[in-house]
Write a protein that holds these residues in place. Structure first.
Motif, PDB file in Angstrom:
ATOM      1  N   ALA A 177      54.582  76.659  -5.014  1.00  0.00           N
ATOM      2  CA  ALA A 177      54.464  76.868  -6.458  1.00  0.00           C
ATOM      3  C   ALA A 177      55.831  77.293  -6.989  1.00  0.00           C
ATOM      4  O   ALA A 177      56.720  77.646  -6.220  1.00  0.00           O
ATOM      5  N   TRP A 178      55.995  77.243  -8.291  1.00  0.00           N
ATOM      6  CA  TRP A 178      57.270  77.578  -8.912  1.00  0.00           C
ATOM      7  C   TRP A 178      57.035  78.295 -10.236  1.00  0.00           C
ATOM      8  O   TRP A 178      55.980  78.144 -10.853  1.00  0.00           O
ATOM      9  N   THR A 179      58.044  79.073 -10.644  1.00  0.00           N
ATOM     10  CA  THR A 179      58.022  79.724 -11.954  1.00  0.00           C
ATOM     11  C   THR A 179      59.401  79.593 -12.575  1.00  0.00           C
ATOM     12  O   THR A 179      60.405  79.992 -11.981  1.00  0.00           O
ATOM     13  N   TYR A 180      59.433  79.026 -13.768  1.00  0.00           N
ATOM     14  CA  TYR A 180      60.650  78.898 -14.558  1.00  0.00           C
ATOM     15  C   TYR A 180      60.680  80.062 -15.541  1.00  0.00           C
ATOM     16  O   TYR A 180      59.692  80.300 -16.255  1.00  0.00           O
ATOM     17  N   VAL A 181      61.792  80.804 -15.567  1.00  0.00           N
ATOM     18  CA  VAL A 181      61.952  81.946 -16.470  1.00  0.00           C
ATOM     19  C   VAL A 181      63.024  81.601 -17.498  1.00  0.00           C
ATOM     20  O   VAL A 181      64.157  81.262 -17.125  1.00  0.00           O
ATOM     21  N   VAL A 182      62.659  81.673 -18.774  1.00  0.00           N
ATOM     22  CA  VAL A 182      63.591  81.324 -19.842  1.00  0.00           C
ATOM     23  C   VAL A 182      64.753  82.311 -19.876  1.00  0.00           C
ATOM     24  O   VAL A 182      64.602  83.473 -19.492  1.00  0.00           O
ATOM     25  N   PRO A 183      65.918  81.866 -20.332  1.00  0.00           N
ATOM     26  CA  PRO A 183      67.047  82.787 -20.461  1.00  0.00           C
ATOM     27  C   PRO A 183      66.704  83.907 -21.445  1.00  0.00           C
ATOM     28  O   PRO A 183      65.982  83.703 -22.416  1.00  0.00           O
ATOM     29  N   SER A 184      67.237  85.091 -21.174  1.00  0.00           N
ATOM     30  CA  SER A 184      67.016  86.234 -22.060  1.00  0.00           C
ATOM     31  C   SER A 184      68.230  87.140 -21.981  1.00  0.00           C
ATOM     32  O   SER A 184      69.157  86.887 -21.214  1.00  0.00           O
ATOM     33  N   GLY A 185      68.197  88.224 -22.718  1.00  0.00           N
ATOM     34  CA  GLY A 185      69.297  89.180 -22.669  1.00  0.00           C
ATOM     35  C   GLY A 185      69.490  89.757 -21.282  1.00  0.00           C
ATOM     36  O   GLY A 185      70.603  90.005 -20.839  1.00  0.00           O
ATOM     37  N   ALA A 186      68.389  89.969 -20.564  1.00  0.00           N
ATOM     38  CA  ALA A 186      68.463  90.529 -19.214  1.00  0.00           C
ATOM     39  C   ALA A 186      68.989  89.510 -18.209  1.00  0.00           C
ATOM     40  O   ALA A 186      69.604  89.868 -17.216  1.00  0.00           O
ATOM     41  N   SER A 187      68.699  88.235 -18.446  1.00  0.00           N
ATOM     42  CA  SER A 187      69.141  87.169 -17.556  1.00  0.00           C
ATOM     43  C   SER A 187      69.602  85.992 -18.415  1.00  0.00           C
ATOM     44  O   SER A 187      68.769  85.204 -18.882  1.00  0.00           O
ATOM     45  N   PRO A 188      70.914  85.880 -18.671  1.00  0.00           N
ATOM     46  CA  PRO A 188      71.400  84.843 -19.589  1.00  0.00           C
ATOM     47  C   PRO A 188      71.228  83.414 -19.077  1.00  0.00           C
ATOM     48  O   PRO A 188      71.256  82.478 -19.854  1.00  0.00           O
ATOM     49  N   ALA A 189      71.020  83.232 -17.782  1.00  0.00           N
ATOM     50  CA  ALA A 189      70.798  81.893 -17.226  1.00  0.00           C
ATOM     51  C   ALA A 189      69.300  81.675 -17.026  1.00  0.00           C
ATOM     52  O   ALA A 189      68.556  82.608 -16.737  1.00  0.00           O
ATOM     53  N   ALA A 190      68.871  80.433 -17.193  1.00  0.00           N
ATOM     54  CA  ALA A 190      67.490  80.089 -16.850  1.00  0.00           C
ATOM     55  C   ALA A 190      67.354  80.243 -15.348  1.00  0.00           C
ATOM     56  O   ALA A 190      68.254  79.893 -14.585  1.00  0.00           O
ATOM     57  N   ARG A 191      66.242  80.780 -14.906  1.00  0.00           N
ATOM     58  CA  ARG A 191      66.050  81.064 -13.478  1.00  0.00           C
ATOM     59  C   ARG A 191      64.787  80.376 -12.977  1.00  0.00           C
ATOM     60  O   ARG A 191      63.804  80.238 -13.701  1.00  0.00           O
ATOM     61  N   CYS A 192      64.834  79.982 -11.728  1.00  0.00           N
ATOM     62  CA  CYS A 192      63.703  79.330 -11.087  1.00  0.00           C
ATOM     63  C   CYS A 192      63.339  80.110  -9.833  1.00  0.00           C
ATOM     64  O   CYS A 192      64.195  80.376  -8.988  1.00  0.00           O
ATOM     65  N   TRP A 193      62.076  80.487  -9.723  1.00  0.00           N
ATOM     66  CA  TRP A 193      61.554  81.168  -8.534  1.00  0.00           C
ATOM     67  C   TRP A 193      60.679  80.188  -7.771  1.00  0.00           C
ATOM     68  O   TRP A 193      59.725  79.634  -8.326  1.00  0.00           O
ATOM     69  N   LEU A 194      61.005  79.958  -6.518  1.00  0.00           N
ATOM     70  CA  LEU A 194      60.211  79.087  -5.659  1.00  0.00           C
ATOM     71  C   LEU A 194      59.322  79.973  -4.799  1.00  0.00           C
ATOM     72  O   LEU A 194      59.771  80.980  -4.257  1.00  0.00           O
ATOM     73  N   LYS A 195      58.062  79.598  -4.667  1.00  0.00           N
ATOM     74  CA  LYS A 195      57.074  80.455  -4.012  1.00  0.00           C
ATOM     75  C   LYS A 195      56.473  79.766  -2.794  1.00  0.00           C
ATOM     76  O   LYS A 195      56.203  78.576  -2.825  1.00  0.00           O
ATOM     77  N   ASN A 196      56.258  80.547  -1.745  1.00  0.00           N
ATOM     78  CA  ASN A 196      55.684  79.983  -0.523  1.00  0.00           C
ATOM     79  C   ASN A 196      54.166  80.079  -0.499  1.00  0.00           C
ATOM     80  O   ASN A 196      53.538  79.621   0.441  1.00  0.00           O
ATOM     81  N   ASN A 197      53.559  80.668  -1.506  1.00  0.00           N
ATOM     82  CA  ASN A 197      52.111  80.716  -1.704  1.00  0.00           C
ATOM     83  C   ASN A 197      51.839  80.533  -3.186  1.00  0.00           C
ATOM     84  O   ASN A 197      52.747  80.633  -4.003  1.00  0.00           O
ATOM     85  N   VAL A 198      50.606  80.309  -3.526  1.00  0.00           N
ATOM     86  CA  VAL A 198      50.227  80.140  -4.931  1.00  0.00           C
ATOM     87  C   VAL A 198      49.598  81.448  -5.406  1.00  0.00           C
ATOM     88  O   VAL A 198      48.483  81.772  -5.017  1.00  0.00           O
TER      89      VAL A 198
END
Length: 71
Positions: free
Chosen positions: A33-54
């Motif tokens: 599974a994956w989660t895309y996190v939009v850029p924000s003040g705390a994290s100026p770059a878009a971030r992608c989290w890859l998950k080994n479980n759902v």
């Protein structure tokens, strides 16, 4: 930390596009599974989290998630 049990990788994306996160998950053998996190003040770059479980879904306006159905 329960979240750490699911996340096996995270990457900064070159552009703020959720589809890039999904594509990264499809290429990663261990990704379920994956989660895309939009850029924000705390994290100026878009971030992608890859998950080994759902994990259980949680509604949040910061993120878009999906499941790798090719596994």
């Amino acid at each position: 930390n329960a979240t750490a049990l699911f996340n096996h990788a995270n990457i900064d994306l070159p552009r703020p596009v959720a589809g890039l996160c999904e594509e990264a998950c499809l290429r990663e053998r261990a990704c379920r599974a994956w989660t895309y996190v939009v850029p924000s003040g705390a994290s100026p770059a878009a971030r992608c989290w890859l998950k080994n479980n759902v994990p259980n879904p949680v509604a949040d306006t910061c993120c878009t998630s999906g499941v790798n159905t090719q596994r």
